[in-house]
Design an enzyme around this catalytic site. Sequence first.
Site, PDB file in Angstrom:
ATOM      1  N   ALA A  71      -7.456  -6.852  -4.284  1.00 51.06           N
ATOM      2  CA  ALA A  71      -7.910  -6.350  -2.981  1.00 51.06           C
ATOM      3  C   ALA A  71      -8.063  -4.843  -3.005  1.00 51.06           C
ATOM      4  O   ALA A  71      -7.401  -4.146  -3.771  1.00 51.06           O
ATOM      5  CB  ALA A  71      -6.906  -6.746  -1.901  1.00 51.06           C
ATOM      6  N   ASP A  72      -8.964  -4.362  -2.165  1.00 55.14           N
ATOM      7  CA  ASP A  72      -9.138  -2.919  -2.018  1.00 55.14           C
ATOM      8  C   ASP A  72      -9.549  -2.643  -0.574  1.00 55.14           C
ATOM      9  O   ASP A  72     -10.382  -3.353  -0.023  1.00 55.14           O
ATOM     10  CB  ASP A  72     -10.223  -2.403  -2.969  1.00 55.14           C
ATOM     11  CG  ASP A  72     -10.150  -0.891  -3.072  1.00 55.14           C
ATOM     12  OD1 ASP A  72      -9.245  -0.401  -3.784  1.00 55.14           O
ATOM     13  OD2 ASP A  72     -10.952  -0.200  -2.429  1.00 55.14           O
TER      14      ASP A  72
END
Length: 199
Positions: A71-72
């Site tokens: 995730a970012d």
Amino acid sequence: MDKRIKLVLASASPRRKELLSQIGIVPEIVPSTIEEVITSSVPEEVVRELSLQKARDVAGRQGCKTCVIGADTVVAADGKILGKPASHEDAYRMISMLEGRTHQVYTGVTLIYCGQNGSTVRTFVEKTDVSVYPMSEQEIKRYADDEEPMDKAGAYGIQGKFAAFIKGIDGDYNNVVGLPVGRVYQELKQMFEQEENND
């Protein structure tokens, strides 16, 4: 969720880990170590790209029956990405851009399932609009001088002291904290159902 599938979070973020455990997912933590490469300045594309890079990096070292979550998260004001502040002055600049207005928080999530017959990849982006109350010069300075904004994208934590200035949000609150766990759960469920049908 299928108990036989090992879940790995490709992130050292305590907030992401906490959000997953809130919905009963306790992943193994294996942070990605790659040098992040960004080829776009469009927020959605950046988070999609980075979440994929992180997940791929970690998935490459995993065995069969493992699902990696990469995730970012980025904060964007007027389409410009605000990263983590480099200094308290930088935090002040960012908060000044957000106060009294609505900005966007984007989280890109990539799920990679390592199966018998290769891997399955799913990537999606969740967007939340966040409206911030007008803030006085003094309020901006006091918050920017605090330690809280220093390790956060956009220089604020919605779940911390900055909550005093949040007027409202349109979208998933957890997305702003760092992971849209409702959507993650639904996507994992669909992915595992498909895998079962393929086995």
